[in-house]
Scaffold this motif. Structure first.
Motif, PDB file in Angstrom:
ATOM      1  N   GLU A   1     -18.300   6.260  74.760  1.00 35.07           N
ATOM      2  CA  GLU A   1     -19.457   6.761  75.506  1.00 35.07           C
ATOM      3  C   GLU A   1     -20.756   6.455  74.755  1.00 35.07           C
ATOM      4  OE1 GLU A   1     -21.864   8.233  78.296  1.00 35.07           O
ATOM      5  OE2 GLU A   1     -19.711   7.826  78.479  1.00 35.07           O
ATOM      6  N   VAL A   2     -20.721   6.599  73.435  1.00 32.56           N
ATOM      7  CA  VAL A   2     -21.904   6.261  72.639  1.00 32.56           C
ATOM      8  C   VAL A   2     -22.231   4.775  72.784  1.00 32.56           C
ATOM      9  CG1 VAL A   2     -22.821   6.053  70.299  1.00 32.56           C
ATOM     10  CG2 VAL A   2     -21.604   8.120  70.970  1.00 32.56           C
ATOM     11  N   LEU A   3     -21.225   3.930  72.695  1.00 31.80           N
ATOM     12  CA  LEU A   3     -21.446   2.490  72.842  1.00 31.80           C
ATOM     13  C   LEU A   3     -21.979   2.160  74.231  1.00 31.80           C
ATOM     14  CD1 LEU A   3     -18.249   1.070  71.077  1.00 31.80           C
ATOM     15  CD2 LEU A   3     -20.568   1.246  70.153  1.00 31.80           C
ATOM     16  N   ARG A   4     -21.489   2.874  75.224  1.00 24.40           N
ATOM     17  CA  ARG A   4     -21.934   2.623  76.594  1.00 24.40           C
ATOM     18  C   ARG A   4     -23.436   2.902  76.749  1.00 24.40           C
ATOM     19  NH1 ARG A   4     -18.194   5.513  79.142  1.00 24.40           N
ATOM     20  NH2 ARG A   4     -16.753   3.751  79.286  1.00 24.40           N
ATOM     21  N   THR A   5     -23.946   3.898  76.022  1.00 17.87           N
ATOM     22  CA  THR A   5     -25.378   4.214  76.117  1.00 17.87           C
ATOM     23  C   THR A   5     -26.249   3.136  75.472  1.00 17.87           C
ATOM     24  OG1 THR A   5     -25.415   5.468  74.029  1.00 17.87           O
ATOM     25  CG2 THR A   5     -24.855   6.676  76.045  1.00 17.87           C
ATOM     26  N   LEU A   6     -25.638   2.283  74.649  1.00 18.02           N
ATOM     27  CA  LEU A   6     -26.409   1.237  73.968  1.00 18.02           C
ATOM     28  C   LEU A   6     -26.500  -0.056  74.770  1.00 18.02           C
ATOM     29  CD1 LEU A   6     -24.952   1.596  70.343  1.00 18.02           C
ATOM     30  CD2 LEU A   6     -27.031   2.631  71.259  1.00 18.02           C
ATOM     31  N   ILE A   7     -25.641  -0.224  75.755  1.00 19.34           N
ATOM     32  CA  ILE A   7     -25.549  -1.502  76.464  1.00 19.34           C
ATOM     33  C   ILE A   7     -26.861  -1.886  77.134  1.00 19.34           C
ATOM     34  CG2 ILE A   7     -24.365  -2.777  78.276  1.00 19.34           C
ATOM     35  CD1 ILE A   7     -22.712  -2.198  75.757  1.00 19.34           C
ATOM     36  N   ALA A   8     -27.413  -1.000  77.952  1.00 17.15           N
ATOM     37  CA  ALA A   8     -28.639  -1.329  78.690  1.00 17.15           C
ATOM     38  C   ALA A   8     -29.810  -1.630  77.760  1.00 17.15           C
ATOM     39  CB  ALA A   8     -28.985  -0.199  79.663  1.00 17.15           C
ATOM     40  N   PRO A   9     -30.132  -0.757  76.795  1.00 11.19           N
ATOM     41  CA  PRO A   9     -31.275  -1.065  75.921  1.00 11.19           C
ATOM     42  C   PRO A   9     -31.071  -2.313  75.067  1.00 11.19           C
ATOM     43  CG  PRO A   9     -30.112   0.901  75.154  1.00 11.19           C
ATOM     44  CD  PRO A   9     -29.588   0.590  76.512  1.00 11.19           C
ATOM     45  N   LEU A  10     -29.849  -2.536  74.591  1.00  6.56           N
ATOM     46  CA  LEU A  10     -29.600  -3.732  73.789  1.00  6.56           C
ATOM     47  C   LEU A  10     -29.685  -4.994  74.642  1.00  6.56           C
ATOM     48  CD1 LEU A  10     -26.684  -2.654  71.405  1.00  6.56           C
ATOM     49  CD2 LEU A  10     -29.071  -3.105  70.808  1.00  6.56           C
ATOM     50  N   SER A  11     -29.218  -4.930  75.871  1.00  5.67           N
ATOM     51  CA  SER A  11     -29.291  -6.092  76.763  1.00  5.67           C
ATOM     52  C   SER A  11     -30.740  -6.460  77.039  1.00  5.67           C
ATOM     53  CB  SER A  11     -28.557  -5.802  78.074  1.00  5.67           C
ATOM     54  OG  SER A  11     -27.179  -5.566  77.844  1.00  5.67           O
ATOM     55  N   ILE A  12     -31.568  -5.458  77.297  1.00  8.03           N
ATOM     56  CA  ILE A  12     -32.992  -5.704  77.546  1.00  8.03           C
ATOM     57  C   ILE A  12     -33.651  -6.282  76.300  1.00  8.03           C
ATOM     58  CG2 ILE A  12     -35.201  -4.588  78.044  1.00  8.03           C
ATOM     59  CD1 ILE A  12     -33.639  -2.562  79.743  1.00  8.03           C
ATOM     60  N   TYR A  13     -33.295  -5.736  75.155  1.00  9.73           N
ATOM     61  CA  TYR A  13     -33.871  -6.210  73.897  1.00  9.73           C
ATOM     62  C   TYR A  13     -33.502  -7.673  73.634  1.00  9.73           C
ATOM     63  CZ  TYR A  13     -34.639  -6.659  68.866  1.00  9.73           C
ATOM     64  OH  TYR A  13     -35.043  -7.096  67.630  1.00  9.73           O
ATOM     65  N   LEU A  14     -32.232  -8.023  73.845  1.00 15.36           N
ATOM     66  CA  LEU A  14     -31.766  -9.373  73.537  1.00 15.36           C
ATOM     67  C   LEU A  14     -32.301 -10.414  74.510  1.00 15.36           C
ATOM     68  CD1 LEU A  14     -28.035  -8.606  72.635  1.00 15.36           C
ATOM     69  CD2 LEU A  14     -29.873  -9.220  71.053  1.00 15.36           C
ATOM     70  N   GLU A  15     -32.604 -10.004  75.737  1.00 14.10           N
ATOM     71  CA  GLU A  15     -33.097 -10.952  76.736  1.00 14.10           C
ATOM     72  C   GLU A  15     -34.383 -11.631  76.293  1.00 14.10           C
ATOM     73  OE1 GLU A  15     -33.574  -8.995  80.441  1.00 14.10           O
ATOM     74  OE2 GLU A  15     -31.436  -8.971  80.933  1.00 14.10           O
ATOM     75  N   ALA A  16     -35.217 -10.911  75.561  1.00 16.32           N
ATOM     76  CA  ALA A  16     -36.534 -11.431  75.191  1.00 16.32           C
ATOM     77  C   ALA A  16     -36.551 -12.082  73.812  1.00 16.32           C
ATOM     78  CB  ALA A  16     -37.559 -10.296  75.232  1.00 16.32           C
ATOM     79  N   ARG A  17     -35.382 -12.208  73.158  1.00 15.92           N
ATOM     80  CA  ARG A  17     -35.371 -12.708  71.787  1.00 15.92           C
ATOM     81  C   ARG A  17     -34.206 -13.655  71.534  1.00 15.92           C
ATOM     82  NH1 ARG A  17     -37.474  -7.914  72.155  1.00 15.92           N
ATOM     83  NH2 ARG A  17     -39.311  -7.392  70.910  1.00 15.92           N
ATOM     84  N   GLN A  18     -34.418 -14.543  70.587  1.00 15.74           N
ATOM     85  CA  GLN A  18     -33.366 -15.456  70.155  1.00 15.74           C
ATOM     86  C   GLN A  18     -32.548 -14.778  69.059  1.00 15.74           C
ATOM     87  OE1 GLN A  18     -32.576 -18.599  71.359  1.00 15.74           O
ATOM     88  NE2 GLN A  18     -33.994 -18.044  72.994  1.00 15.74           N
TER      89      GLN A  18
END
Length: 217
Positions: free
Chosen positions: A106-123
């Motif tokens: 459940e903790v990992l699941r809460t990280l998916i959306a913010p990490l995905s948004i973060y990675l989209e804008a960066r190499q």
């Protein structure tokens, strides 16, 4: 005698011409030294500018990550230190186990959306690192040979869970550190519990880093 000495001196060459040649040599040497000093100053200035830019980028990256993880951080379910997301091993796994607990998923699941948004804008990609305390794996636990294997399996478990929840496989990889790099001393159970952890750290993509290097002739 004086006539012989005077005869050895070329009176046709004026003194000012000799002095002018000497000044030209001195001026040339001064110009060379000046060019060298200016070159060193320019190199130092460029190096300082690169360092300042790198620090600014690091600060911006850290602030962006903090903003993206505002929810999980506010809930106290993860920590963020120097750009590394920390999750307690007791939240993720039972003792001496690499079986992901429901709370950990459940903790990992809460990280998916913010990490995905973060990675989209960066190499960048995510490095998932597993750590243990300094206690050796019990002999009764035949699933893991040592702490290296336990930390590796835990890192792999979290990596696979992130992929299952939506992180692209190309954007995440696992690493194991065993009991190395503890965050505190292993003097008691409370400190050992802090060292049993998994960290998720965004790092630059290797391909992007290689492309930034100047080509060799």
């Amino acid at each position: 005698m004086n006539d012989d000495i005077d005869a050895g001196v070329d009176s046709s060459v004026p003194v000012w011409a000799v002095f002018g040649d000497l000044m030209s040599v001195m001026l040339g040497a001064f110009v060379l030294v000046l060019v060298g000093v200016i070159g060193v100053q320019l190199e130092l200035s460029a190096r300082l500018e690169r360092e300042v830019k790198q620090r600014q980028e690091e600060t911006q990256r850290r602030e962006a990550l903090e903003k993206a993880l505002a929810g999980p951080l506010a809930a106290g379910r993860v920590t963020l230190v120097n750009g590394r997301i920390g999750i307690s091993g007791s939240v993720l796994f039972p003792i001496n186990s690499a079986q992901l607990q429901a709370e950990g998923r459940e903790v990992l699941r809460t990280l998916i959306a913010p990490l995905s948004i973060y990675l989209e804008a960066r190499q960048e990609v995510l490095m998932v690192s597993g750590f243990t305390d300094d206690q050796q794996v019990k002999e009764t636990n035949r699933r893991f040979a040592d702490n290296w294997e336990l930390s590796a399996q835990r890192a792999l478990t979290v990596t696979r869970a992130l992929i299952e929840e939506g992180i692209a496989p190309s954007l995440v990889f696992a690493a194991a550190f065993g009991s190395e790099q503890p965050v505190t001393t292993n003097t008691d159970e409370a400190s050992r519990a802090k060292n049993r952890r998994v960290e998720i750290a965004p790092i630059r993509k290797p391909a992007a880093a290689d492309a930034a290097k100047p080509a060799r002739e």
